[in-house]
Scaffold this motif. Structure first.
Motif, PDB file in Angstrom:
ATOM      1  N   SER A 190       0.704  -1.160  -0.305  1.00 22.14           N
ATOM      2  CA  SER A 190      -0.120  -0.027  -0.065  1.00 22.14           C
ATOM      3  C   SER A 190       0.989   1.496  -0.086  1.00 22.14           C
ATOM      4  O   SER A 190       0.446   2.061  -0.465  1.00 22.14           O
ATOM      5  N   SER A 191       1.955   1.190   0.546  1.00 21.87           N
ATOM      6  CA  SER A 191       2.947   2.203   0.512  1.00 21.87           C
ATOM      7  C   SER A 191       3.354   2.791  -0.788  1.00 21.87           C
ATOM      8  O   SER A 191       3.934   3.711  -0.767  1.00 21.87           O
ATOM      9  N   GLU A 205       2.296   8.732  -7.060  1.00 18.91           N
ATOM     10  CA  GLU A 205       2.366   9.676  -5.899  1.00 18.91           C
ATOM     11  C   GLU A 205       3.096   9.050  -4.624  1.00 18.91           C
ATOM     12  O   GLU A 205       3.724   9.620  -4.167  1.00 18.91           O
ATOM     13  N   ARG A 206       2.502   7.758  -4.391  1.00 15.80           N
ATOM     14  CA  ARG A 206       3.080   7.241  -2.940  1.00 15.80           C
ATOM     15  C   ARG A 206       4.653   6.660  -3.324  1.00 15.80           C
ATOM     16  O   ARG A 206       5.321   6.702  -2.426  1.00 15.80           O
ATOM     17  N   ASN A 208       6.598   9.529  -2.817  1.00 16.43           N
ATOM     18  CA  ASN A 208       6.601   9.925  -1.386  1.00 16.43           C
ATOM     19  C   ASN A 208       7.647   8.822  -0.555  1.00 16.43           C
ATOM     20  O   ASN A 208       8.446   9.341   0.060  1.00 16.43           O
ATOM     21  N   TYR A 249       7.593   0.080   7.168  1.00 22.41           N
ATOM     22  CA  TYR A 249       6.627   0.955   6.972  1.00 22.41           C
ATOM     23  C   TYR A 249       5.487   0.419   6.283  1.00 22.41           C
ATOM     24  O   TYR A 249       5.172  -0.498   5.654  1.00 22.41           O
ATOM     25  N   ASP A 276       0.720   1.127   6.406  1.00 21.72           N
ATOM     26  CA  ASP A 276      -0.044   2.216   6.382  1.00 21.72           C
ATOM     27  C   ASP A 276      -1.005   2.530   7.485  1.00 21.72           C
ATOM     28  O   ASP A 276      -1.743   3.181   7.585  1.00 21.72           O
ATOM     29  N   ASP A 282      -0.066   3.561  11.522  1.00 21.35           N
ATOM     30  CA  ASP A 282       1.241   4.014  12.578  1.00 21.35           C
ATOM     31  C   ASP A 282       1.805   3.494  13.667  1.00 21.35           C
ATOM     32  O   ASP A 282       2.571   3.753  14.123  1.00 21.35           O
ATOM     33  N   SER A 319       4.312   4.558  10.070  1.00 23.23           N
ATOM     34  CA  SER A 319       3.393   4.866   8.634  1.00 23.23           C
ATOM     35  C   SER A 319       4.547   5.454   7.632  1.00 23.23           C
ATOM     36  O   SER A 319       5.243   6.340   7.999  1.00 23.23           O
ATOM     37  N   SER A 320       4.072   5.290   6.567  1.00 19.82           N
ATOM     38  CA  SER A 320       4.911   5.806   5.535  1.00 19.82           C
ATOM     39  C   SER A 320       4.185   7.169   5.122  1.00 19.82           C
ATOM     40  O   SER A 320       4.594   7.982   4.304  1.00 19.82           O
ATOM     41  N   LEU A 321       2.838   7.448   5.636  1.00 17.75           N
ATOM     42  CA  LEU A 321       2.062   8.585   5.245  1.00 17.75           C
ATOM     43  C   LEU A 321       2.262   9.555   6.232  1.00 17.75           C
ATOM     44  O   LEU A 321       1.938  10.753   5.672  1.00 17.75           O
ATOM     45  N   GLU A 322       2.432   9.364   7.323  1.00 18.97           N
ATOM     46  CA  GLU A 322       2.684  10.371   8.434  1.00 18.97           C
ATOM     47  C   GLU A 322       3.978  10.169   9.073  1.00 18.97           C
ATOM     48  O   GLU A 322       4.391   9.153   9.363  1.00 18.97           O
TER      49      GLU A 322
END
Ligand code: ASP
Ligand code: MG
Length: 402
Positions: free
Chosen positions: A11-12, A17-18, A21, A173, A175, A177, A231-234
């Motif tokens: 998912s990361s 876009e990911r 990131n 990492y 999705d 946290d 998390s790879s998003l936060e």
């Protein structure tokens, strides 16, 4: 300067876009002068999609060797894409397939075990100051065939590299946290833990808290690789998994549930020696994995034995018991697929009496009946009606964690 292994789940890296990131997260560490090895899974649902493709060709099931050949392609795509993203940002990078990165496995296709990671190529690339991107979940056996490590195997690839290279840190990492005291989608007041021990994490992983693959935790424990789940998003600290953690007030670490269980009772068995042996020997021969076992006290010369198995194995188990009808002479088989196993896990319970009572009280207050109980040093599990599952998890979580 440190050597850091970073693993990114599907998912990361699900879309462009990911991927960009993730490339930036990697470069941040590289810029600080660290050596960075990255393990990636296949993008998004690629692995599931590949499995579907195989089914279109052969619904009966393709050979495991060819399945491994197919599934390993998912990770080949993601390493190349991620390396291209890092190239574009202007940093030196190289992508490697499992075999290029030195992953030697046994020949158990689709569930291969890593025998050794030959570190030569990895070390050579690191000494050239390359960021190294490695395909997770795959290796090569002694016949030079590609193998895969089982679903979720990229976590294990990352830990194996960290152990081999004596990395300072292994970051996984994902999705979410970190590791939570219960599934945060179901229990709104579930808390993120700062730290958890390998043993606790192992129990939670096997109980179906799907943050880390349990083989990877086993390996981390064996080689003492400290893990961080984040998390790879936060951008914030995650949960550290290690041998010993700071003592906290918390008596238990988490509540987990497994709905994929079935209960089988063999009723009216003779109350004589060897009955349990014959029954479980037959199940073992049929390769049925038995979990909770309960035998009643003999009465009027007969007894009952109940046990649980995973729902997929339940027809196999019934067939095995039916084979024994002539020799064991039981009255009947009773089974129930609509059950769930709810467990609490925590090292704290080893030294605290009353943990079980507290759990049972929570269930009593919620009006939930317990069918079976099993305990280990750091875990208590109960089998209940499937319909009570969510209610039970919340009630127990409220009682212990609030
Ligand atoms: N791509 C593989 C899977 O989906 C391996 C992994 O994600 O760790 O199971
Ligand atoms: Mg995956």
């Amino acid at each position: 300067m440190a050597l850091i292994v970073k693993k990114f789940g599907g998912s990361s890296v699900a879309n462009a876009e990911r991927v960009m990131n993730v490339a930036n997260i990697i470069i941040d560490d590289y810029k600080k002068g660290n050596d960075v090895v990255v393990v990636v899974s296949a993008q998004g649902d690629t692995t599931d999609d590949l499995i579907e493709k195989a089914k279109e060709i052969n619904p009966e099931g393709a050979s495991k060797r060819e399945m491994d050949m197919l599934l390993s392609a998912g990770e080949q795509i993601s390493i190349a894409i991620l390396a291209m993203a890092i190239e574009r940002l202007g940093y030196p990078v190289v992508s490697l397939l499992g075999w290029q990165a030195g992953f030697e496995t046994d020949s158990n296709y689709s569930l291969a075990r890593i025998k050794r990671v030959n570190p030569e190529r990895l070390r050579a690339e690191l000494s050239k100051k390359h960021i190294v991107i490695v395909a997770g979940f795959q290796g090569v056996n002694r016949y030079d065939d590609i193998t895969t490590l089982g679903r979720g195997g990229s976590d294990t690839s990352a830990v194996a590299i960290a152990a081999t290279l004596h990395a300072d840190l292994c970051q996984i990492y994902t999705d979410v946290d970190g590791v939570y005291t219960a599934d945060p989608r179901k229990v709104p007041n579930a808390q993120k833990m700062d730290e958890i021990t390998y043993n606790e994490m192992l129990e939670l992983a096997t109980l179906g808290a799907q943050v880390l693959n349990n083989r990877s935790v086993e390996m981390a424990k064996k080689y003492n690789v400290e893990l961080e789940v984040l998390s790879s998003l936060e951008k914030k600290p995650g949960t550290i998994v290690k041998e010993i953690v700071k003592m906290e007030k918390m008596l238990i670490r988490g509540v987990a549930s497994d709905k994929n269980v079935s209960r089988i009772s063999v009723v009216g068995l003779k109350d004589t020696p060897g009955v349990a042996f014959k029954l479980f020997n037959e199940l073992a021969q049929a390769k049925v994995n038995v979990d909770i076992i309960l035998q009643s006290v003999g009465r009027d010369g007969t007894k009952d034995i109940s046990f649980t198995v995973s729902t997929e194995q339940y027809p196999l188990a019934i067939a095995a018991i039916e084979k024994l009808e002539g020799s064991l002479k039981y009255q009947k088989i009773v089974h129930d697929e609509k059950v769930a196993k709810v467990s609490i896990v925590g090292s704290g319970m080893e030294s605290h009496p009353g943990v079980a009572a507290k759990m049972f009280e929570a269930l009593f207050d919620a009006g939930i009946n317990i069918q079976m109980i099993s305990t280990s040093e750091i875990k208590i599990s109960v089998l209940i009606d499937l319909a009570d599952n969510d209610h039970a998890v919340t009630a127990i979580h409220d009682k212990f964690i609030g």
